[in-house]
Motif scaffolding. Structure first.
Motif, PDB file in Angstrom:
ATOM      1  N   ARG A  84     -14.794   1.989  -4.551  1.00  0.00           N
ATOM      2  CA  ARG A  84     -15.180   3.336  -4.958  1.00  0.00           C
ATOM      3  C   ARG A  84     -13.981   4.275  -4.951  1.00  0.00           C
ATOM      4  N   ILE A  85     -14.014   5.239  -5.835  1.00  0.00           N
ATOM      5  CA  ILE A  85     -12.971   6.254  -5.891  1.00  0.00           C
ATOM      6  C   ILE A  85     -13.198   7.243  -4.743  1.00  0.00           C
ATOM      7  N   ALA A  86     -12.113   7.580  -4.038  1.00  0.00           N
ATOM      8  CA  ALA A  86     -12.172   8.541  -2.940  1.00  0.00           C
ATOM      9  C   ALA A  86     -11.280   9.736  -3.262  1.00  0.00           C
ATOM     10  N   ARG A  87     -11.440  10.801  -2.507  1.00  0.00           N
ATOM     11  CA  ARG A  87     -10.625  12.002  -2.735  1.00  0.00           C
ATOM     12  C   ARG A  87      -9.142  11.705  -2.556  1.00  0.00           C
ATOM     13  N   GLU A  88      -8.831  10.765  -1.643  1.00  0.00           N
ATOM     14  CA  GLU A  88      -7.425  10.413  -1.432  1.00  0.00           C
ATOM     15  C   GLU A  88      -6.811   9.824  -2.701  1.00  0.00           C
ATOM     16  N   HIS A  89      -7.613   9.127  -3.489  1.00  0.00           N
ATOM     17  CA  HIS A  89      -7.110   8.541  -4.731  1.00  0.00           C
ATOM     18  C   HIS A  89      -6.799   9.629  -5.757  1.00  0.00           C
ATOM     19  N   VAL A  90      -7.610  10.701  -5.745  1.00  0.00           N
ATOM     20  CA  VAL A  90      -7.343  11.824  -6.637  1.00  0.00           C
ATOM     21  C   VAL A  90      -6.000  12.453  -6.288  1.00  0.00           C
ATOM     22  N   ALA A  91      -5.758  12.627  -4.975  1.00  0.00           N
ATOM     23  CA  ALA A  91      -4.485  13.196  -4.533  1.00  0.00           C
ATOM     24  C   ALA A  91      -3.319  12.282  -4.896  1.00  0.00           C
ATOM     25  N   GLN A  92      -3.544  10.983  -4.793  1.00  0.00           N
ATOM     26  CA  GLN A  92      -2.511  10.011  -5.157  1.00  0.00           C
ATOM     27  C   GLN A  92      -2.126  10.152  -6.625  1.00  0.00           C
ATOM     28  N   LEU A  93      -3.117  10.201  -7.496  1.00  0.00           N
ATOM     29  CA  LEU A  93      -2.840  10.311  -8.927  1.00  0.00           C
ATOM     30  C   LEU A  93      -2.220  11.667  -9.256  1.00  0.00           C
ATOM     31  N   ARG A  94      -2.613  12.703  -8.543  1.00  0.00           N
ATOM     32  CA  ARG A  94      -2.003  14.018  -8.744  1.00  0.00           C
ATOM     33  C   ARG A  94      -0.497  13.967  -8.478  1.00  0.00           C
ATOM     34  N   HIS A 130       5.161  13.836 -10.564  1.00  0.00           N
ATOM     35  CA  HIS A 130       6.482  13.214 -10.599  1.00  0.00           C
ATOM     36  C   HIS A 130       6.734  12.403 -11.870  1.00  0.00           C
ATOM     37  N   ALA A 131       5.827  12.499 -12.828  1.00  0.00           N
ATOM     38  CA  ALA A 131       6.001  11.765 -14.085  1.00  0.00           C
ATOM     39  C   ALA A 131       7.318  12.090 -14.792  1.00  0.00           C
ATOM     40  N   PRO A 132       7.805  13.356 -14.758  1.00  0.00           N
ATOM     41  CA  PRO A 132       9.078  13.648 -15.430  1.00  0.00           C
ATOM     42  C   PRO A 132      10.264  12.876 -14.835  1.00  0.00           C
ATOM     43  N   GLY A 133      10.075  12.292 -13.652  1.00  0.00           N
ATOM     44  CA  GLY A 133      11.146  11.492 -13.056  1.00  0.00           C
ATOM     45  C   GLY A 133      11.336  10.150 -13.730  1.00  0.00           C
ATOM     46  N   SER A 134      10.404   9.772 -14.609  1.00  0.00           N
ATOM     47  CA  SER A 134      10.522   8.541 -15.381  1.00  0.00           C
ATOM     48  C   SER A 134      11.144   8.862 -16.738  1.00  0.00           C
ATOM     49  N   LYS A 135      12.205   8.151 -17.094  1.00  0.00           N
ATOM     50  CA  LYS A 135      12.860   8.385 -18.384  1.00  0.00           C
ATOM     51  C   LYS A 135      11.902   8.108 -19.540  1.00  0.00           C
ATOM     52  N   VAL A 136      11.082   7.065 -19.381  1.00  0.00           N
ATOM     53  CA  VAL A 136      10.136   6.711 -20.443  1.00  0.00           C
ATOM     54  C   VAL A 136       9.120   7.831 -20.651  1.00  0.00           C
ATOM     55  N   ASP A 154      -2.271  13.575 -28.843  1.00  0.00           N
ATOM     56  CA  ASP A 154      -0.908  13.743 -28.317  1.00  0.00           C
ATOM     57  C   ASP A 154      -0.934  13.877 -26.793  1.00  0.00           C
ATOM     58  N   GLU A 155      -1.597  12.905 -26.167  1.00  0.00           N
ATOM     59  CA  GLU A 155      -1.739  12.891 -24.707  1.00  0.00           C
ATOM     60  C   GLU A 155      -1.155  11.613 -24.129  1.00  0.00           C
ATOM     61  N   LEU A 156      -0.448  11.783 -23.043  1.00  0.00           N
ATOM     62  CA  LEU A 156       0.040  10.653 -22.260  1.00  0.00           C
ATOM     63  C   LEU A 156      -0.907  10.503 -21.078  1.00  0.00           C
ATOM     64  N   ILE A 157      -1.445   9.307 -20.877  1.00  0.00           N
ATOM     65  CA  ILE A 157      -2.494   9.103 -19.876  1.00  0.00           C
ATOM     66  C   ILE A 157      -2.030   8.100 -18.827  1.00  0.00           C
ATOM     67  N   LEU A 158      -1.943   8.557 -17.579  1.00  0.00           N
ATOM     68  CA  LEU A 158      -1.634   7.667 -16.463  1.00  0.00           C
ATOM     69  C   LEU A 158      -2.947   7.127 -15.913  1.00  0.00           C
ATOM     70  N   VAL A 162       0.840  -1.190   0.000  1.00  0.00           N
ATOM     71  CA  VAL A 162       0.000   0.000   0.000  1.00  0.00           C
ATOM     72  C   VAL A 162       0.875   1.240   0.000  1.00  0.00           C
ATOM     73  N   ASP A 163       0.572   2.188  -0.865  1.00  0.00           N
ATOM     74  CA  ASP A 163       1.291   3.451  -0.936  1.00  0.00           C
ATOM     75  C   ASP A 163       0.755   4.364   0.159  1.00  0.00           C
ATOM     76  N   LEU A 164       1.490   4.470   1.278  1.00  0.00           N
ATOM     77  CA  LEU A 164       1.011   5.262   2.414  1.00  0.00           C
ATOM     78  C   LEU A 164       1.058   6.754   2.139  1.00  0.00           C
ATOM     79  N   SER A 165       1.722   7.157   1.061  1.00  0.00           N
ATOM     80  CA  SER A 165       1.788   8.585   0.758  1.00  0.00           C
ATOM     81  C   SER A 165       0.425   9.146   0.351  1.00  0.00           C
ATOM     82  N   VAL A 166      -0.538   8.265   0.080  1.00  0.00           N
ATOM     83  CA  VAL A 166      -1.887   8.740  -0.258  1.00  0.00           C
ATOM     84  C   VAL A 166      -2.669   9.099   1.000  1.00  0.00           C
TER      85      VAL A 166
END
Length: 363
Positions: free
Chosen positions: A282-292, A297-303, A271-275, A3-7
Motif C-alpha cells: 500500500r502507498i503510505a504518506r512516507e512514499h509521497v514525501a519520497q517522491l516529492r 532534485h530532478a534538475p540534478g539529472s542531466k537527462v 509536454d509532461e515529464l512523469i517520474l 532501502v532509501d532511508l531518506s524516506v
C-alpha cells in the motif's frame, strides 16, 4: 534493492545527542520535539511506536529519581507500542544498588507498565536498532517464509524436502512418491491419473498435487515485476500515449546521495515529464514525501534537466497493485492502483516469450 532511508523520519526529544546524529548520518530525517513529558531521550517513530533510550547509568538514575516509572506511565498512555532500550551495562556494583531492586525495576517495566524492554551494547547498536524499527514501522516488514526449515544433510533428504511441499505430503508420503516415481522430475511430470494409481492418494489429493505442479504462477511478488509489466504495457498505468525515457534512473540530492527513480516517462501531448515510483504494498504518506524529494532534485539529472530547461512540466505518480486510501495533498503527486489481474496477464505473456526464445515452451 537497498532501502532509501531518506524516506524515514523520526521525532527526537534530544536531536543533538549522538543517537540522533547517527540516525541523521544514515539519511533519516530527524524532527525535534519541542514539547515533551520529562527530560528523556525519546524517539517517536509513528503514532503508535515510541522508543526511550537509557544508558545503564541513566537507568539506575531513573530508578533513584523515580523518572523511570513516570516516563513508563507516559509511554504506556500515549503509545500502543512503547519500547525501552537499556544501552550498555547496568553496573550497579559500584552504586550501592541492590541487584534485586534493579531486576525488579526491569521486570516491572514489562509486567506492570507494559513496555517492551530491549538491550543494546552501545550507542551504535542503539541507533541501528531504532533505524530498523523505523524502517519496518514506516515502510513495512519484508515477508518471512513460515515454512519450517531443517538442515538437509544428504541428497535423499533434500529430495524429500522438495516433495513434502506438495499438498497433503508429509515425510511418509514424500518417501512413497519418491520410491514410486524414482526422481523429483518424474513426480513433477506425472499426471493426475499417475498419482491416483498410488495407494493413499485419492482423487482430491491427486487433483490438488497436479494443480500445484501444472497451474500457471500468478502473482505480483516484487516492484520489479510491476516495473517489467508497465514497461511492456504502459497502458496498465497510462490512458494516454507515453514514451519511456529511463528505468532505474538515478538522481542526486543536495548532499550528493544517489537515489533511484523506478521509471521516467514523457507525455508528448501534455509536454509532461512523469517520474514513476512503484510500490508492491500500500502507498503510505512516507512514499509521497519520497517522491516529492525526487521531484525536487530532478534538475540534478542531466537527462531530466534537458527536458525541464525547455519548459517541460514535471509531475510524479506513485503506483501499486494494492488498494489504499492515501490521497496526496501535493498537486504534483498522484496515486494510481494498477490492476493486479491485468499485470499478471502481462507477466504471463512476458514469461511465455522468454520461454519461447529459450526453446523451452510447453505450448
Amino acid at each position: 534493492m537497498a532501502v532509501d532511508l531518506s524516506v524515514l523520519s523520526i521525532a527526537a526529544t534530544k536531536p543533538t545527542r549522538k543517537p540522533a546524529a547517527l540516525l541523521a548520518a544514515m539519511g533519516i530525517a530527524i524532527v525535534p520535539v519541542e514539547e515533551d513529558e520529562g527530560n528523556v531521550d525519546r524517539y517517536i517513530l509513528s503514532k503508535r511506536l515510541a522508543v526511550e533510550r537509557r544508558t545503564g547509568g541513566g537507568f539506575l538514575k531513573g530508578i533513584m529519581e523515580k523518572t523511570l516509572f513516570t516516563s513508563a506511565i507516559y509511554l504506556r498512555e500515549h503509545f500502543r507500542i512503547p519500547v525501552l532500550i537499556v544501552e550498555g551495562r547496568v553496573n550497579y556494583g559500584y552504586t550501592g544498588f541492590n541487584p534485586e531492586a534493579v531486576r525488579g525495576a526491569l521486570s516491572s517495566m514489562m509486567l506492570e507498565y507494559g513496555l517492551n524492554v530491549l538491550s543494546t551494547a552501545d550507542v551504535d547498536e542503539t541507533a541501528a536498532l531504532i533505524a530498523m524499527m523505523a524502517r519496518q514501522e514506516q515502510l513495512g516488514i519484508p515477508e518471512i517464509s513460515l515454512i519450517p526449515k531443517r538442515k538437509a544433510v544428504e541428497l535423499a533428504d533434500r529430495q524429500r524436502r522438495v516433495v513434502e511441499m506438495l499438498p497433503g505430503c508429509g515425510m511418509v508420503m514424500a518417501r512413497d512418491l519418491l520410491q514410486h516415481f524414482g526422481t523429483v522430475k518424474r513426480i513433477v511430470n506425472a499426471t493426475e491419473d499417475d498419482f491416483r494409481s498410488m495407494r493413499g492418494i485419492g482423487a482430491k489429493k491427486a487433483r490438488d498435487i497436479s494443480k500445484v505442479l501444472n497451474a500457471d504462477y500468478e502473482a505480483v511478488d516484487t516492484e520489479r515485476n510491476l516495473e517489467d509489466a508497465i514497461e511492456a504495457a504502459p497502458e496498465l498505468l497510462f490512458r494516454q500515449p507515453v514514451v519511456q525515457i529511463a528505468r532505474q534512473h538515478y538522481i542526486f540530492s543536495d548532499d550528493e546521495r544517489r537515489h533511484f527513480v523506478d521509471m521516467v516517462y514523457l507525455d508528448p501531448d501534455a509536454d509532461e515529464l512523469i517520474l514513476v515510483e512503484l510500490k508492491r504494498g500500500r502507498i503510505a504518506r512516507e512514499h509521497v514525501a519520497q517522491l516529492r524529494r525526487y521531484l525536487d532534485h530532478a534538475p540534478g539529472s542531466k537527462v531530466l534537466k534537458a527536458f525541464l530547461d525547455k519548459g517541460t512540466r514535471l509531475r510524479g505518480i506513485l503506483a501499486t497493485v494494492e488498494d489504499g486510501n492515501v490521497a496526496p495533498k501535493d498537486p504534483d503527486v498522484s496515486v494510481r492502483v494498477v490492476s493486479r489481474k491485468h499485470t499478471i496477464e502481462v507477466l504471463k505473456v512476458l514469461r511465455q516469450r522468454r520461454l519461447e526464445a529459450a526453446g523451452d515452451s510447453d505450448q
